[in-house]
Write an enzyme that holds these catalytic residues in place. Structure first.
Site, PDB file in Angstrom:
ATOM      1  N   ASP A 163       0.611  -0.991  -0.405  1.00  0.00           N
ATOM      2  CA  ASP A 163       0.244   0.154  -0.019  1.00  0.00           C
ATOM      3  C   ASP A 163       1.003   1.921  -0.193  1.00  0.00           C
ATOM      4  O   ASP A 163       1.776   1.271   0.166  1.00  0.00           O
ATOM      5  CB  ASP A 163      -0.766   0.013   1.302  1.00  0.00           C
ATOM      6  N   ASP A 218     -10.146   3.616  -4.312  1.00  0.00           N
ATOM      7  CA  ASP A 218     -10.899   2.510  -3.045  1.00  0.00           C
ATOM      8  C   ASP A 218     -12.152   2.432  -3.479  1.00  0.00           C
ATOM      9  O   ASP A 218     -13.098   3.207  -3.585  1.00  0.00           O
ATOM     10  CB  ASP A 218     -10.864   2.787  -1.772  1.00  0.00           C
TER      11      ASP A 218
HETATM   12  C1  GLA Z   1      -5.824   1.487   1.049  1.00  0.00           C
HETATM   13  C2  GLA Z   1      -5.941   0.059   0.048  1.00  0.00           C
HETATM   14  C3  GLA Z   1      -7.544  -0.644   0.693  1.00  0.00           C
HETATM   15  C4  GLA Z   1      -7.222  -1.262   1.696  1.00  0.00           C
HETATM   16  C5  GLA Z   1      -6.851  -0.807   2.878  1.00  0.00           C
HETATM   17  C6  GLA Z   1      -5.906  -0.831   3.868  1.00  0.00           C
HETATM   18  O1  GLA Z   1      -7.133   2.382   1.484  1.00  0.00           O
HETATM   19  O2  GLA Z   1      -6.572   1.472  -1.316  1.00  0.00           O
HETATM   20  O3  GLA Z   1      -7.327  -1.627  -0.375  1.00  0.00           O
HETATM   21  O4  GLA Z   1      -5.642  -2.781   2.057  1.00  0.00           O
HETATM   22  O5  GLA Z   1      -6.016   1.141   2.616  1.00  0.00           O
HETATM   23  O6  GLA Z   1      -6.287   0.611   5.513  1.00  0.00           O
END
Ligand code: GLA
Length: 395
Positions: A163, A218
């Protein structure tokens, strides 16, 4: 290009044709770890549990069990992936990551052994930053790349989602390349999933760094989020291919406000775009309808097609969109999408979809399973927010 100099003098006319074909599917500098030759298929807990208490060892083991018992493993799903919040907030005295004693009392190695015992693979998550995204402050791998890669390898991890939170403004290519190199040094095959949300135009550099890279922020479990991720992702089709895929985020099939029609559309779009198929619904609670969508082997076959071409748009007007995807063996996957608020006829032709001239074409509807022939017109009444998905072969 992957054709090394010593072979080039041996190429005759036929060899040059092969070389040209290789050139179109393999970018000069694609990551060559031999993994993800088709888009990864599996499960990730994030879209269903976030960091709630039921993200734990018993859940993950149940998902592995359900993969086997429901037929999803037989349909191609392999990776059981943990997302954020699996760790303790502090490293041990040797600087190593520690699994949460509450969620994973037997540790990740024992979990990996269990998952491997089912013929499946285990994935894990961390961030290319000082901490992961969750505000509890779980440690990230920035500056700890080799230690953490070694830890994952020692646990038997097969997949890493990396991430972008708390990245201290360190250059993204540098951060993601450091982990690529650390994973390679472990000697263990680990699929490498870059998750920097499309912030640094990964389609320009990630094919040489990871096996997949998020192209968007997301996803949420509603129509407007899902369709906007699809549209952001589709413009990067050219850089996708075996071992290196655009990732419009994990599936929300079965979640939130998505209707059955919308779930089919979501799954079809991801397959047409050669996207990773990472189930995001809690399979312990999934309906038969949801399992039927996720288990549609005709749609999965499009996603997993060995040629590895991402589908592209043929036409788009007033919310009526036609996609085509070239498949190994010459078929095309033609997706008719209706984003509008009412049923509409969506049309194209075999020629526009890239098929060769032929006296007739066979159309297989990948959802209804009906087959028919046409002399060239490909057209269907498509419900609002729905798709009709055809596999088209020239006769
Ligand atoms: C980010 C990623 C998500 C998830 C969250 C976890 O937002 O894009 O897919 O992994 O972190 O905290």
């Amino acid at each position: 290009m992957r054709i090394s100099g010593k072979f080039v003098p041996l190429l005759g006319a036929a060899g040059l044709t092969v070389a040209a074909a290789l050139l179109t599917v393999t970018p000069a500098s694609a990551l060559d770890n031999g993994l993800a030759l088709t888009p990864p298929m599996g499960f990730n807990n994030w879209n269903s549990t976030r960091c709630k208490a039921d993200f734990n060892e018993s859940m993950v083991k149940s998902i592995a069990d359900i993969f086997v018992s429901s037929g999803l493993q037989a349909a191609g799903y392999r990776y059981v992936n943990l997302d954020d919040c699996w760790a303790e907030t502090k490293r041990d005295s040797g600087g190593h990551l520690v699994p949460s004693h509450v969620r994973f009392p037997h540790g990740i190695k024992a979990l990996a052994d269990y998952v491997h015992g089912k013929g499946l693979k285990l994935g894990i998550y961390t961030s290319a930053g000082t901490h992961t995204c969750n505000k509890a402050g779980f440690p990230g791998a920035l500056g700890h790349e080799q230690t953490d890669a070694n830890t994952f390898a020692s646990w038997g991890v097969d997949y890493l989602k990396y991430d972008n939170c708390n990245n201290q403004n360190v250059d993204a290519v540098k951060r993601y390349t450091a982990m690529r190199d650390a994973l390679k040094k472990t000697g263990r095959p680990i699929v490498y999933s870059i998750c920097e949300w499309g912030k640094n135009k990964p389609w320009n550099w990630a094919p040489n760094v990871g096996n997949l890279w998020r192209t968007t922020g997301d996803i949420s479990a509603n129509w407007s989020s899902m369709i906007s991720k699809a549209h952001s992702n589709e413009s990067h089709a050219k850089v996708a291919g075996p071992g290196h895929w655009n990732d419009p985020d994990m599936l929300e099939v079965g979640n939130g406000s998505l209707s059955t029609t919308e779930n089919r559309t979501h799954f079809s779009l991801w397959a047409e775009m050669a996207a990773p198929l990472l189930i995001g619904t809690d399979l312990r609670k999934a309906s038969a309808t949801t399992l039927g969508i996720l288990g549609n082997t005709d749609v999965i076959a499009v996603d997993q097609d060995s040629l590895g071409r991402q589908g592209t748009i043929v036409s788009s007007s007033g919310g009526l969109v036609v996609y085509t995807r070239q498949l190994a063996g010459g078929d095309r996957a033609v997706l008719l999408l209706n984003e509008s608020g009412a049923t509409a006829t969506v049309s194209t032709t075999a020629a526009k979809a890239g098929l060769p001239g032929a006296a007739s074409y066979s159309l297989k509807d990948l959802w209804s399973k009906a087959t028919r022939t046409t002399t060239g017109s490909i057209s269907a009444a498509v419900p609002s927010h729905g798709v009709v998905f055809y596999r088209v072969s020239a006769n």
